[in-house]
Design a protein around this motif. Structure first.
Motif, short mmCIF file in Angstrom:
data_model
loop_
_atom_site.label_atom_id
_atom_site.label_comp_id
_atom_site.label_asym_id
_atom_site.label_seq_id
_atom_site.Cartn_x
_atom_site.Cartn_y
_atom_site.Cartn_z
N LEU A 37 0.82 -1.22 0.00
CA LEU A 37 0.00 0.00 0.00
C LEU A 37 0.85 1.26 0.00
O LEU A 37 0.40 2.32 0.44
N LYS A 38 2.07 1.19 -0.50
CA LYS A 38 2.95 2.35 -0.51
C LYS A 38 2.38 3.48 -1.37
O LYS A 38 2.67 4.65 -1.12
N LYS A 39 1.59 3.15 -2.39
CA LYS A 39 1.03 4.17 -3.26
C LYS A 39 -0.39 4.59 -2.84
O LYS A 39 -1.04 5.34 -3.57
N PHE A 40 -0.87 4.10 -1.72
CA PHE A 40 -2.21 4.43 -1.25
C PHE A 40 -2.39 5.95 -1.21
O PHE A 40 -1.54 6.67 -0.69
N PRO A 41 -3.51 6.50 -1.75
CA PRO A 41 -4.69 5.83 -2.28
C PRO A 41 -4.69 5.64 -3.80
O PRO A 41 -5.76 5.49 -4.39
N THR A 179 2.71 5.46 3.64
CA THR A 179 2.09 5.44 2.33
C THR A 179 2.24 6.81 1.66
O THR A 179 2.75 7.76 2.28
N PHE A 180 1.79 6.91 0.42
CA PHE A 180 1.83 8.19 -0.28
C PHE A 180 1.03 9.24 0.49
O PHE A 180 1.48 10.38 0.65
N THR A 240 7.41 7.79 -5.58
CA THR A 240 6.49 6.68 -5.32
C THR A 240 5.92 6.09 -6.60
O THR A 240 5.15 5.13 -6.55
N GLU A 241 6.29 6.68 -7.75
CA GLU A 241 5.86 6.16 -9.06
C GLU A 241 4.34 6.09 -9.16
O GLU A 241 3.77 5.11 -9.65
N VAL A 242 3.71 7.14 -8.70
CA VAL A 242 2.25 7.23 -8.83
C VAL A 242 1.93 7.69 -10.25
O VAL A 242 2.38 8.75 -10.68
#
Length: 245
Positions: A37-41, A179-180, A240-242
């Motif tokens: 969940l590092k890129k949450f949400p 997370t993000f 975070t490479e979102v």
């Protein structure tokens, strides 16, 4: 029974024909799978289901008909969730050898690609935080002589941001890593506290170097602090490479 058609039939099947049968099994339960969940949400996941059947076949892999393909596509199209978007699915038949029964049993593997619906977090959590920061930064347009008023506004905005964080805490997963959204909130805390420090520094410049120097410091802060904030947000997105904005 229908004729063999295009199948490779044995002698008995050529003589008596082929009988096809199908049945439906219903499964009920929960799916447990570890997610990052590092890129949450703005996270995306793959849910994998491996079904092992208990009945046996005399061949390694079960026959995959067009009817089963259409059934899976129809069932997949019925998936709906207010929190998730079902992007795509993949499925395939195979078999696995079970040593305890000394036989191969058919398997069905299905992979579902899902994306989290992030509109709620974007408009009800992140956007209000940015609005609070805008109110904090409004102190840069006030005269350096109004020390108490500027400090009051910046402190109230910082406390409001902290109180707002307690309200939205139930919507944020409790994890051992950031997370993000966690990093977004922490960076926002930092830039919500900067106006108080900037106000004290501006008043100090006013006392030592006069009004003009203090006003120049405020003008620079109007540009540099918001620019630094949005540059930090852009860096966070890249790190975070979102890619789902």
């Amino acid at each position: 029974p229908p004729p063999c058609g295009n199948f490779d039939c044995i002698e008995e099947e050529e003589k008596y024909g082929i009988v096809q049968f199908s049945f439906i099994e219903k499964f009920q339960g929960s799916v447990f799978q570890k997610f990052s969940l590092k890129k949450f949400p703005f996270d995306s996941h793959e849910i994998t289901l491996d079904l092992f059947f208990n009945y046996f076949y005399f061949f390694d892999e079960p026959y995959r008909s067009n009817i089963s393909e259409q059934t899976q596509l129809s069932n997949y199209s019925n998936f709906s969730s207010p929190e998730w978007e079902f992007v795509d699915y993949f499925s395939g038949y195979g078999s696995i050898y079970l040593p305890n029964v000394n036989a191969r049993v058919p398997t069905l593997s299905m992979i579902f690609e899902i994306d989290r619906q992030y509109s709620y977090f974007l408009f009800k959590i992140m956007f209000p935080i940015i609005c609070l920061l805008g109110v904090c930064w409004a102190t840069f347009w006030m005269t350096p002589r109004e020390l108490e008023s500027r400090v009051t506004i910046s402190i109230v905005c910082l406390l409001s941001l902290i109180a707002y964080n307690f309200i939205i805490d139930q919507d944020i997963p409790k994890l051992a890593y950031l997370t993000f959204l966690d990093q977004f909130i922490l960076i926002s805390y930092l830039f919500a506290g900067l106006p108080t420090i900037q106000t004290v520094a501006s008043h100090r410049i006013l006392e030592r170097h006069g009004l003009e120097r203090a006003l120049n410091f405020d003008r620079s802060s109007r540009i540099l602090i918001p620019f630094a904030y949005f540059f930090s947000m852009l860096t966070l997105v890249l790190l975070t490479e979102v890619s789902r904005w």
